[in-house]
Design an enzyme around this catalytic site. Structure first.
Site, PDB file in Angstrom:
ATOM      1  N   HIS A  50       0.969  -0.947   0.222  1.00  0.00           N
ATOM      2  CA  HIS A  50       0.320   0.173  -0.135  1.00  0.00           C
ATOM      3  C   HIS A  50       1.288   1.266  -0.109  1.00  0.00           C
ATOM      4  CE1 HIS A  50       0.516  -0.709   4.417  1.00  0.00           C
ATOM      5  NE2 HIS A  50       0.572   0.453   4.476  1.00  0.00           N
TER       6      HIS A  50
HETATM    7  C1  T46 Z   1       2.293   0.491   7.239  1.00  0.00           C
HETATM    8  C2  T46 Z   1       2.970  -0.866   7.402  1.00  0.00           C
HETATM    9  C3  T46 Z   1       4.457  -0.372   7.338  1.00  0.00           C
HETATM   10  C4  T46 Z   1      -4.808  -1.079  12.996  1.00  0.00           C
HETATM   11  O1  T46 Z   1      -5.855  -1.175  13.948  1.00  0.00           O
HETATM   12  N1  T46 Z   1      -4.524   0.296  13.573  1.00  0.00           N
HETATM   13  C5  T46 Z   1      -3.129   0.558  13.139  1.00  0.00           C
HETATM   14  O2  T46 Z   1      -2.807   1.386  13.785  1.00  0.00           O
HETATM   15  C6  T46 Z   1      -2.960  -0.127  12.418  1.00  0.00           C
HETATM   16  C7  T46 Z   1      -1.117   0.193  11.248  1.00  0.00           C
HETATM   17  C8  T46 Z   1      -3.498  -1.225  11.743  1.00  0.00           C
HETATM   18  N2  T46 Z   1      -4.268  -1.423  12.424  1.00  0.00           N
HETATM   19  C9  T46 Z   1      -5.062  -2.607  11.992  1.00  0.00           C
HETATM   20  C10 T46 Z   1      -5.683  -2.296  10.649  1.00  0.00           C
HETATM   21  C11 T46 Z   1      -5.531  -3.741   9.780  1.00  0.00           C
HETATM   22  O3  T46 Z   1      -6.585  -4.485  10.590  1.00  0.00           O
HETATM   23  O4  T46 Z   1      -4.525  -3.760  11.902  1.00  0.00           O
HETATM   24  C12 T46 Z   1      -4.625  -4.748  10.940  1.00  0.00           C
HETATM   25  C13 T46 Z   1      -3.213  -5.553   9.976  1.00  0.00           C
HETATM   26  O5  T46 Z   1      -3.152  -3.692   8.896  1.00  0.00           O
HETATM   27  P1  T46 Z   1      -2.218  -3.609   8.316  1.00  0.00           P
HETATM   28  O6  T46 Z   1      -2.178  -5.087   6.521  1.00  0.00           O
HETATM   29  O7  T46 Z   1      -2.113  -2.258   7.030  1.00  0.00           O
HETATM   30  O8  T46 Z   1      -0.727  -4.196   8.428  1.00  0.00           O
HETATM   31  P2  T46 Z   1       0.785  -4.021   7.410  1.00  0.00           P
HETATM   32  O9  T46 Z   1       1.538  -4.827   7.887  1.00  0.00           O
HETATM   33  O10 T46 Z   1       0.443  -4.165   5.392  1.00  0.00           O
HETATM   34  O11 T46 Z   1       0.771  -2.419   7.304  1.00  0.00           O
HETATM   35  C14 T46 Z   1       1.458  -1.871   8.463  1.00  0.00           C
HETATM   36  C15 T46 Z   1       0.491  -0.265   8.760  1.00  0.00           C
HETATM   37  O12 T46 Z   1      -1.104  -0.306   8.783  1.00  0.00           O
HETATM   38  C16 T46 Z   1       1.006   0.700   7.397  1.00  0.00           C
HETATM   39  O13 T46 Z   1       0.154   1.966   7.655  1.00  0.00           O
HETATM   40  O14 T46 Z   1       2.607   1.669   6.267  1.00  0.00           O
HETATM   41  O15 T46 Z   1       2.826  -1.326   8.478  1.00  0.00           O
END
Ligand code: T46
Length: 135
Positions: A50
């Site tokens: 993303h």
């Molecule tokens: C990024 C990279 C480096 C939350 O509820 N609160 C939060 O602050 C975050 C970061 C995530 N979430 C929830 C959203 C999803 O349901 O946690 C779950 C996993 O998030 P995501 O799939 O977006 O995780 P990554 O590792 O793909 O990405 C994360 C960050 O979301 C993103 O901003 O830059 O780490």
């Protein structure tokens, strides 16, 4: 414009070990609103996929190592983070993927804003399209 770079933090080493202090606006170029950390990532997993419209972040691998693939419409590069005194600043509209987490890796993320799903662009074709309109 597209913006990412490595930041070197001061590492205070003495006979008792190492300590890295990080202050907002001093060591990182934004006001800190949120931190989160990623760990227990199994072999073969890639996270991210993303870009962010407004959010700026600094990624620090505080234990182990992880690779970060950074894409813009004009470039692609991979950076390995394996030093707790190095941060990777990622500005807006940079596509990021995190992969090759080592066993026990912990990726600490300092963020300029609260969690907001509407700030994410999670489809690569939409990302390219939105970039064209923006720049
Ligand atoms: C990024 C990279 C480096 C939350 O509820 N609160 C939060 O602050 C975050 C970061 C995530 N979430 C929830 C959203 C999803 O349901 O946690 C779950 C996993 O998030 P995501 O799939 O977006 O995780 P990554 O590792 O793909 O990405 C994360 C960050 O979301 C993103 O901003 O830059 O780490």
């Amino acid at each position: 414009m597209y913006n990412y770079c490595l930041l070197k933090f001061e590492n205070i080493v003495n006979n008792y070990g190492s300590l890295v202090p990080i202050e907002q606006n001093e060591d990182i170029p934004f006001n800190l609103k949120r931190i989160y950390y990623i760990f227990n990532v199994e072999d073969g997993i890639t996270r991210g996929h993303h870009a962010h419209r407004k959010l700026q972040q600094v990624l620090i691998c505080i234990s182990g190592s992880v690779k970060i693939r950074l894409k813009t419409p004009k470039s692609e590069e991979s950076i390995e983070l394996n030093d707790p005194s190095i941060g990777l600043f990622i500005g807006t509209m940079v596509w990021g993927e995190m992969y090759d987490f080592s066993k026990g890796a912990v990726l600490l993320v300092l963020a300029s804003g609260e969690y907001d799903e509407s700030d994410y662009i999670r489809n690569y074709d939409f990302y390219i399209e939105e970039s064209k309109n923006r720049y």
